[in-house]
Scaffold this motif. Structure first.
Motif, PDB file in Angstrom:
ATOM      1  N   GLN A   1       0.830  -1.179   0.000  1.00 51.96           N
ATOM      2  CA  GLN A   1       0.000   0.000   0.000  1.00 51.96           C
ATOM      3  C   GLN A   1       0.875   1.242   0.000  1.00 51.96           C
ATOM      4  N   LEU A   2       0.308   2.337  -0.424  1.00 51.17           N
ATOM      5  CA  LEU A   2       1.044   3.595  -0.414  1.00 51.17           C
ATOM      6  C   LEU A   2       1.515   3.927   0.996  1.00 51.17           C
ATOM      7  N   ARG A   3       2.695   4.476   1.088  1.00 48.67           N
ATOM      8  CA  ARG A   3       3.349   4.918   2.317  1.00 48.67           C
ATOM      9  C   ARG A   3       3.784   3.771   3.229  1.00 48.67           C
ATOM     10  N   ASP A   4       3.677   2.514   2.769  1.00 45.26           N
ATOM     11  CA  ASP A   4       4.245   1.403   3.540  1.00 45.26           C
ATOM     12  C   ASP A   4       5.760   1.506   3.519  1.00 45.26           C
ATOM     13  N   ARG A   5       6.376   1.172   4.617  1.00 47.33           N
ATOM     14  CA  ARG A   5       7.833   1.203   4.705  1.00 47.33           C
ATOM     15  C   ARG A   5       8.412  -0.062   4.081  1.00 47.33           C
ATOM     16  N   VAL A   6       9.531   0.101   3.347  1.00 50.77           N
ATOM     17  CA  VAL A   6      10.202  -1.025   2.711  1.00 50.77           C
ATOM     18  C   VAL A   6      11.701  -0.952   2.976  1.00 50.77           C
ATOM     19  N   VAL A   7      12.363  -2.096   2.862  1.00 50.86           N
ATOM     20  CA  VAL A   7      13.817  -2.180   3.002  1.00 50.86           C
ATOM     21  C   VAL A   7      14.363  -2.936   1.795  1.00 50.86           C
ATOM     22  N   CYS A   8      15.369  -2.370   1.126  1.00 46.01           N
ATOM     23  CA  CYS A   8      16.039  -3.016  -0.004  1.00 46.01           C
ATOM     24  C   CYS A   8      17.353  -3.597   0.484  1.00 46.01           C
ATOM     25  N   VAL A   9      17.650  -4.811   0.046  1.00 52.09           N
ATOM     26  CA  VAL A   9      18.833  -5.520   0.496  1.00 52.09           C
ATOM     27  C   VAL A   9      19.727  -5.789  -0.706  1.00 52.09           C
ATOM     28  N   GLY A  10      21.034  -5.568  -0.550  1.00 54.03           N
ATOM     29  CA  GLY A  10      21.952  -5.868  -1.646  1.00 54.03           C
ATOM     30  C   GLY A  10      23.360  -5.420  -1.340  1.00 54.03           C
ATOM     31  N   PHE A  11      24.166  -5.396  -2.382  1.00 47.35           N
ATOM     32  CA  PHE A  11      25.572  -5.009  -2.301  1.00 47.35           C
ATOM     33  C   PHE A  11      25.815  -3.845  -3.257  1.00 47.35           C
ATOM     34  N   PRO A  12      25.358  -2.625  -2.930  1.00 48.36           N
ATOM     35  CA  PRO A  12      25.470  -1.510  -3.873  1.00 48.36           C
ATOM     36  C   PRO A  12      26.903  -1.103  -4.149  1.00 48.36           C
ATOM     37  N   ILE A  13      27.148  -0.746  -5.377  1.00 51.06           N
ATOM     38  CA  ILE A  13      28.436  -0.242  -5.852  1.00 51.06           C
ATOM     39  C   ILE A  13      29.580  -1.165  -5.430  1.00 51.06           C
ATOM     40  N   GLY A  14      29.365  -2.460  -5.543  1.00 51.71           N
ATOM     41  CA  GLY A  14      30.434  -3.434  -5.326  1.00 51.71           C
ATOM     42  C   GLY A  14      30.952  -3.531  -3.910  1.00 51.71           C
ATOM     43  N   GLY A  15      30.165  -3.215  -2.907  1.00 50.46           N
ATOM     44  CA  GLY A  15      30.619  -3.311  -1.528  1.00 50.46           C
ATOM     45  C   GLY A  15      30.891  -4.756  -1.124  1.00 50.46           C
ATOM     46  N   ASP A  16      31.623  -4.921  -0.031  1.00 52.02           N
ATOM     47  CA  ASP A  16      31.970  -6.256   0.455  1.00 52.02           C
ATOM     48  C   ASP A  16      30.969  -6.793   1.463  1.00 52.02           C
ATOM     49  N   SER A  17      30.099  -5.948   1.963  1.00 50.63           N
ATOM     50  CA  SER A  17      29.119  -6.404   2.947  1.00 50.63           C
ATOM     51  C   SER A  17      27.723  -5.972   2.510  1.00 50.63           C
ATOM     52  N   VAL A  18      26.747  -6.668   3.036  1.00 50.84           N
ATOM     53  CA  VAL A  18      25.363  -6.398   2.663  1.00 50.84           C
ATOM     54  C   VAL A  18      24.936  -5.010   3.140  1.00 50.84           C
ATOM     55  N   SER A  19      24.083  -4.381   2.346  1.00 48.80           N
ATOM     56  CA  SER A  19      23.597  -3.041   2.653  1.00 48.80           C
ATOM     57  C   SER A  19      22.072  -3.070   2.731  1.00 48.80           C
ATOM     58  N   PHE A  20      21.535  -2.275   3.624  1.00 50.20           N
ATOM     59  CA  PHE A  20      20.092  -2.137   3.767  1.00 50.20           C
ATOM     60  C   PHE A  20      19.743  -0.668   3.550  1.00 50.20           C
ATOM     61  N   THR A  21      18.874  -0.390   2.592  1.00 41.23           N
ATOM     62  CA  THR A  21      18.380   0.980   2.403  1.00 41.23           C
ATOM     63  C   THR A  21      16.871   0.942   2.587  1.00 41.23           C
ATOM     64  N   SER A  22      16.343   1.972   3.206  1.00 39.55           N
ATOM     65  CA  SER A  22      14.909   1.970   3.493  1.00 39.55           C
ATOM     66  C   SER A  22      14.222   3.128   2.800  1.00 39.55           C
ATOM     67  N   GLY A  23      12.932   2.986   2.647  1.00 41.52           N
ATOM     68  CA  GLY A  23      12.120   4.024   2.024  1.00 41.52           C
ATOM     69  C   GLY A  23      10.651   3.692   2.192  1.00 41.52           C
ATOM     70  N   VAL A  24       9.838   4.356   1.406  1.00 42.94           N
ATOM     71  CA  VAL A  24       8.399   4.116   1.449  1.00 42.94           C
ATOM     72  C   VAL A  24       7.872   3.925   0.027  1.00 42.94           C
ATOM     73  N   VAL A  25       6.748   3.247  -0.067  1.00 40.89           N
ATOM     74  CA  VAL A  25       6.058   3.082  -1.345  1.00 40.89           C
ATOM     75  C   VAL A  25       5.416   4.420  -1.692  1.00 40.89           C
ATOM     76  N   SER A  26       5.773   4.967  -2.849  1.00 35.48           N
ATOM     77  CA  SER A  26       5.231   6.265  -3.221  1.00 35.48           C
ATOM     78  C   SER A  26       4.252   6.197  -4.391  1.00 35.48           C
ATOM     79  N   ARG A  27       4.247   5.081  -5.119  1.00 35.30           N
ATOM     80  CA  ARG A  27       3.311   4.955  -6.241  1.00 35.30           C
ATOM     81  C   ARG A  27       3.167   3.478  -6.597  1.00 35.30           C
ATOM     82  N   ILE A  28       1.957   3.090  -6.964  1.00 40.59           N
ATOM     83  CA  ILE A  28       1.687   1.751  -7.487  1.00 40.59           C
ATOM     84  C   ILE A  28       0.886   1.952  -8.761  1.00 40.59           C
ATOM     85  N   GLU A  29       1.457   1.502  -9.891  1.00 39.36           N
ATOM     86  CA  GLU A  29       0.789   1.737 -11.165  1.00 39.36           C
ATOM     87  C   GLU A  29       1.306   0.761 -12.220  1.00 39.36           C
ATOM     88  N   LEU A  30       0.692   0.826 -13.384  1.00 38.67           N
ATOM     89  CA  LEU A  30       1.169   0.039 -14.505  1.00 38.67           C
ATOM     90  C   LEU A  30       2.345   0.756 -15.148  1.00 38.67           C
TER      91      LEU A  30
END
Length: 122
Positions: A1-30
């Motif tokens: 739903q809109l404004r739900d909090r989310v967390v993205c998991v990965g290794f951005p820009i070739g880092g050696d350890s896992v990274s967590f970035t957070s945000g919110v859902v701002s739009r749901i559409e086709l």
């Protein structure tokens, strides 16, 4: 739903350890998916999606409906907007994976071929 909090998991820009970035859902559409040549459901988020964590899981962090909501991708072609990322929802991924498991390849998304246009009578 809109404004739900989310967390993205990965290794951005070739880092050696896992990274967590957070945000919110701002739009749901086709959105137009080039790979499927079709408009399918997409979720826009304001979490930082960069090379490396694009393709990683996006987890719901709203405390109520926790779990994976999809896979992050960096952005759409031709858009230079900052602080916008997109999520391919689980429903779209499941359709693709089910087709590959059943037939060994993905044939695309069915299309009825129906087009419409709004009419105004001024």
């Amino acid at each position: 739903q809109l404004r739900d909090r989310v967390v993205c998991v990965g290794f951005p820009i070739g880092g050696d350890s896992v990274s967590f970035t957070s945000g919110v859902v701002s739009r749901i559409e086709l959105q137009e998916y080039a790979q499927a040549s079709a408009e399918l459901l997409a979720i826009q988020i304001d979490a930082a999606i960069n090379a490396g964590n694009s393709g990683g899981p996006v987890l719901s962090d709203d405390g109520e409906n926790e779990g994976c909501i999809g896979v992050a991708f960096q952005g759409l072609d031709g858009q230079d907007a900052e602080s916008i990322g997109y999520v391919i929802p689980v429903q779209v991924l499941r359709h693709f994976l089910d087709a590959v498991a059943l037939r060994g390849h993905f044939q695309g998304v069915p299309d009825l071929g129906v087009r419409w246009q709004e009419l105004d009578n001024d």
